[in-house]
Motif scaffolding. Structure first.
Motif, PDB file in Angstrom:
ATOM      1  N   LEU A 169      14.974  -4.923   9.795  1.00 20.95           N
ATOM      2  CA  LEU A 169      13.696  -4.306  10.145  1.00 20.95           C
ATOM      3  C   LEU A 169      13.005  -3.597   8.991  1.00 20.95           C
ATOM      4  O   LEU A 169      11.778  -3.621   8.895  1.00 20.95           O
ATOM      5  N   LEU A 170      13.772  -2.911   8.157  1.00 22.90           N
ATOM      6  CA  LEU A 170      13.202  -1.849   7.333  1.00 22.90           C
ATOM      7  C   LEU A 170      12.856  -2.270   5.917  1.00 22.90           C
ATOM      8  O   LEU A 170      13.514  -3.117   5.314  1.00 22.90           O
ATOM      9  N   GLY A 171      11.799  -1.635   5.379  1.00 20.46           N
ATOM     10  CA  GLY A 171      11.358  -1.876   4.019  1.00 20.46           C
ATOM     11  C   GLY A 171      10.893  -0.591   3.376  1.00 20.46           C
ATOM     12  O   GLY A 171      10.861   0.476   4.004  1.00 20.46           O
ATOM     13  N   ASP A 172      10.517  -0.688   2.102  1.00 20.09           N
ATOM     14  CA  ASP A 172      10.106   0.480   1.321  1.00 20.09           C
ATOM     15  C   ASP A 172       8.660   0.330   0.849  1.00 20.09           C
ATOM     16  O   ASP A 172       8.171  -0.795   0.665  1.00 20.09           O
ATOM     17  N   GLY A 173       8.014   1.456   0.601  1.00 14.82           N
ATOM     18  CA  GLY A 173       6.654   1.413   0.079  1.00 14.82           C
ATOM     19  C   GLY A 173       5.918   2.711   0.327  1.00 14.82           C
ATOM     20  O   GLY A 173       6.483   3.683   0.850  1.00 14.82           O
ATOM     21  N   ALA A 174       4.645   2.727  -0.042  1.00 10.78           N
ATOM     22  CA  ALA A 174       3.826   3.926   0.109  1.00 10.78           C
ATOM     23  C   ALA A 174       2.360   3.552   0.236  1.00 10.78           C
ATOM     24  O   ALA A 174       1.909   2.546  -0.327  1.00 10.78           O
ATOM     25  N   GLY A 175       1.635   4.355   0.984  1.00  9.60           N
ATOM     26  CA  GLY A 175       0.185   4.208   1.117  1.00  9.60           C
ATOM     27  C   GLY A 175      -0.455   5.570   1.064  1.00  9.60           C
ATOM     28  O   GLY A 175       0.184   6.576   1.419  1.00  9.60           O
ATOM     29  N   ALA A 176      -1.696   5.649   0.619  1.00 16.15           N
ATOM     30  CA  ALA A 176      -2.340   6.945   0.416  1.00 16.15           C
ATOM     31  C   ALA A 176      -3.822   6.890   0.757  1.00 16.15           C
ATOM     32  O   ALA A 176      -4.450   5.825   0.707  1.00 16.15           O
ATOM     33  N   ALA A 177      -4.353   8.065   1.083  1.00 17.66           N
ATOM     34  CA  ALA A 177      -5.784   8.211   1.360  1.00 17.66           C
ATOM     35  C   ALA A 177      -6.277   9.516   0.761  1.00 17.66           C
ATOM     36  O   ALA A 177      -5.552  10.525   0.776  1.00 17.66           O
ATOM     37  N   VAL A 178      -7.484   9.488   0.245  1.00 14.63           N
ATOM     38  CA  VAL A 178      -8.150  10.716  -0.194  1.00 14.63           C
ATOM     39  C   VAL A 178      -9.147  11.117   0.883  1.00 14.63           C
ATOM     40  O   VAL A 178      -9.968  10.295   1.320  1.00 14.63           O
TER      41      VAL A 178
ATOM     42  N   ALA B 247       5.048   5.179   5.998  1.00 14.85           N
ATOM     43  CA  ALA B 247       4.201   4.474   5.030  1.00 14.85           C
ATOM     44  C   ALA B 247       3.450   3.315   5.653  1.00 14.85           C
ATOM     45  O   ALA B 247       2.510   2.784   5.053  1.00 14.85           O
ATOM     46  N   SER B 248       3.837   2.909   6.862  1.00 18.45           N
ATOM     47  CA  SER B 248       3.351   1.620   7.372  1.00 18.45           C
ATOM     48  C   SER B 248       1.852   1.599   7.651  1.00 18.45           C
ATOM     49  O   SER B 248       1.181   0.614   7.336  1.00 18.45           O
ATOM     50  N   VAL B 249       1.305   2.650   8.237  1.00 16.80           N
ATOM     51  CA  VAL B 249      -0.132   2.652   8.549  1.00 16.80           C
ATOM     52  C   VAL B 249      -0.986   2.683   7.281  1.00 16.80           C
ATOM     53  O   VAL B 249      -1.878   1.841   7.113  1.00 16.80           O
ATOM     54  N   PRO B 250      -0.750   3.622   6.341  1.00 16.58           N
ATOM     55  CA  PRO B 250      -1.615   3.618   5.146  1.00 16.58           C
ATOM     56  C   PRO B 250      -1.392   2.407   4.254  1.00 16.58           C
ATOM     57  O   PRO B 250      -2.332   1.945   3.604  1.00 16.58           O
ATOM     58  N   LEU B 251      -0.165   1.876   4.227  1.00 10.58           N
ATOM     59  CA  LEU B 251       0.114   0.676   3.439  1.00 10.58           C
ATOM     60  C   LEU B 251      -0.673  -0.510   3.985  1.00 10.58           C
ATOM     61  O   LEU B 251      -1.360  -1.216   3.239  1.00 10.58           O
ATOM     62  N   ALA B 252      -0.598  -0.722   5.293  1.00 13.71           N
ATOM     63  CA  ALA B 252      -1.341  -1.816   5.919  1.00 13.71           C
ATOM     64  C   ALA B 252      -2.845  -1.613   5.770  1.00 13.71           C
ATOM     65  O   ALA B 252      -3.584  -2.558   5.471  1.00 13.71           O
ATOM     66  N   LEU B 253      -3.305  -0.380   5.971  1.00  8.71           N
ATOM     67  CA  LEU B 253      -4.733  -0.074   5.883  1.00  8.71           C
ATOM     68  C   LEU B 253      -5.274  -0.362   4.487  1.00  8.71           C
ATOM     69  O   LEU B 253      -6.328  -1.002   4.329  1.00  8.71           O
TER      70      LEU B 253
ATOM     71  N   LYS C 282      -4.034  -2.324   2.147  1.00 13.85           N
ATOM     72  CA  LYS C 282      -3.991  -3.756   1.831  1.00 13.85           C
ATOM     73  C   LYS C 282      -5.107  -4.508   2.545  1.00 13.85           C
ATOM     74  O   LYS C 282      -5.702  -5.449   1.989  1.00 13.85           O
ATOM     75  N   MET C 283      -5.426  -4.100   3.783  1.00 15.66           N
ATOM     76  CA  MET C 283      -6.539  -4.726   4.497  1.00 15.66           C
ATOM     77  C   MET C 283      -7.860  -4.457   3.782  1.00 15.66           C
ATOM     78  O   MET C 283      -8.710  -5.353   3.653  1.00 15.66           O
ATOM     79  N   ALA C 284      -8.035  -3.217   3.299  1.00  9.07           N
ATOM     80  CA  ALA C 284      -9.258  -2.877   2.567  1.00  9.07           C
ATOM     81  C   ALA C 284      -9.350  -3.687   1.278  1.00  9.07           C
ATOM     82  O   ALA C 284     -10.429  -4.179   0.914  1.00  9.07           O
ATOM     83  N   GLU C 285      -8.226  -3.842   0.603  1.00 13.95           N
ATOM     84  CA  GLU C 285      -8.201  -4.597  -0.650  1.00 13.95           C
ATOM     85  C   GLU C 285      -8.588  -6.057  -0.429  1.00 13.95           C
ATOM     86  O   GLU C 285      -9.235  -6.679  -1.284  1.00 13.95           O
ATOM     87  N   ARG C 286      -8.215  -6.601   0.733  1.00 17.76           N
ATOM     88  CA  ARG C 286      -8.550  -7.995   1.050  1.00 17.76           C
ATOM     89  C   ARG C 286      -9.951  -8.148   1.633  1.00 17.76           C
ATOM     90  O   ARG C 286     -10.376  -9.260   1.964  1.00 17.76           O
ATOM     91  N   GLY C 287     -10.670  -7.043   1.810  1.00 17.98           N
ATOM     92  CA  GLY C 287     -12.020  -7.107   2.342  1.00 17.98           C
ATOM     93  C   GLY C 287     -12.090  -7.238   3.849  1.00 17.98           C
ATOM     94  O   GLY C 287     -13.109  -7.689   4.396  1.00 17.98           O
ATOM     95  N   GLU C 288     -11.021  -6.849   4.556  1.00 14.63           N
ATOM     96  CA  GLU C 288     -10.978  -6.981   6.011  1.00 14.63           C
ATOM     97  C   GLU C 288     -11.510  -5.750   6.749  1.00 14.63           C
ATOM     98  O   GLU C 288     -11.616  -5.781   7.974  1.00 14.63           O
TER      99      GLU C 288
END
Length: 314
Positions: free
Chosen positions: A157-166, A274-280, A282-288
């Motif tokens: 199930l598990l993975g590593d990473g980070a997401g951030a927002a200003v 990390a899952s919500v900001p990471l996904a968010l 990456k979606m922004a980066e792809r223009g979604e």
């Protein structure tokens, strides 16, 4: 200023990709079994000496760069994490030092998988109260440190990473009211056991039933509190726990097909806070994520806790 808004996003993932084929060599499992039960195809695993603070710093630096702000502009740094091992200095303090943020209030927040949305609400409250004009909010996890690699039910199930927002002050409220809470009577359904060498455990079927039967109404309530209908959403980003949970939860919300649903769990696994900001990000980066459109963020997990809000996409 009467509100706050998310002005920039950023993320970071480790280089190592752990595939289902790799897991077949480690435990009694196979690609088909994993995909049917979780929807996960790959996950990222941090290097042995790569820390939560390392990943949080990278994601925070990317968000800060995208915002155009100087480090000295940041008045608050919050890191949502349940896997960091450092108690003092906090992960947030380490991030602030590495990014040369000079005098912000810094602290870590542990609300397990609901941590980022909880931290985002906290930053929103701080900025709206005038205690800071800009805040850096990060979700970062090294869940691979908490995995029993002999347990096929959890190690897949598990993975590593980070997401951030200003988050910055705004003349309009672009971060909606938080809908958050917990059910402590069922807190053992998702847990980290063993104080000195924590291990992730969960009662998977109980969590699935809870998330898919009780939480859709809570997610809809977050939209109602923001004053919008579910059909007005441009996107929904839930905690990336399991693809089956994401699809069942969003279906029971009654989302139209026009709403984009985050499914980063397929390539990143469950990265907890990390899952919500990471996904968010990456979606922004792809223009979604269309700029200026409403996006529902909704997270849930250990505690059992939940937190969510509607934001305007930066």
């Amino acid at each position: 200023m009467s509100g706050s808004r998310v002005v920039a996003l950023g993320h970071y993932q480790p280089e190592r990709v752990l595939t289902n084929a790799d897991l077949e060599k480690m435990v009694d499992t196979d690609d088909e079994w994993i995909l049917q039960r979780t929807g996960i195809a790959t996950r990222r695993i941090a290097a042995e000496k790569e820390t939560v603070a390392d990943m949080a710093t990278e994601a925070g630096a990317n968000a800060l760069k995208a915002s155009g702000l100087a480090p000295s502009d940041i008045g608050q740094v919050i890191v949502a994490t349940c896997s960091a091992i450092d108690r003092s200095p906090s992960t947030a303090a380490q991030v602030a030092a590495r990014l040369a943020i000079p005098s912000a209030v810094v602290f870590d927040l542990n609300n397990a998988c609901a941590g980022f949305c909880t931290a985002l609400a906290t930053a929103d409250h701080t900025v709206r109260a005038g205690a800071a004009r800009h805040a850096l909010v990060i979700g970062a996890e090294k869940m691979s440190d908490l995995v029993d690699w002999t347990d096929r039910s959890s190690c897949i199930l598990l993975g590593d990473g980070a997401g951030a927002a200003v988050v910055s002050a705004s003349d309009e409220a672009r971060i909606g009211p938080a809908v958050w809470g917990s059910d402590p009577s069922r807190s053992n359904a998702v847990r980290l056991v063993n104080e000195w060498q924590p291990r992730f455990e969960q009662e998977g079927q109980s969590v699935f039933r809870w998330a898919t039967s009780e939480l859709p109404a809570v997610a809809v309530q977050a939209c109602e509190r923001a004053g919008i209908a579910v059909g007005d959403l441009a996107a929904v980003v839930t905690h990336q726990a399991n693809l089956r949970i994401i699809e069942a939860l969003t279906k029971r919300m009654g989302l139209p097909e026009s709403v984009v649903v985050g499914r980063d769990v397929v390539e990143s696994g469950n990265t907890s806070a990390a899952s919500v900001p990471l996904a968010l990000s990456k979606m922004a980066e792809r223009g979604e994520l269309p700029s200026g459109k409403p996006v529902l963020l909704f997270a849930f997990g250990g505690g059992l806790s939940w937190a969510g809000q509607v934001i305007t996409a930066p």
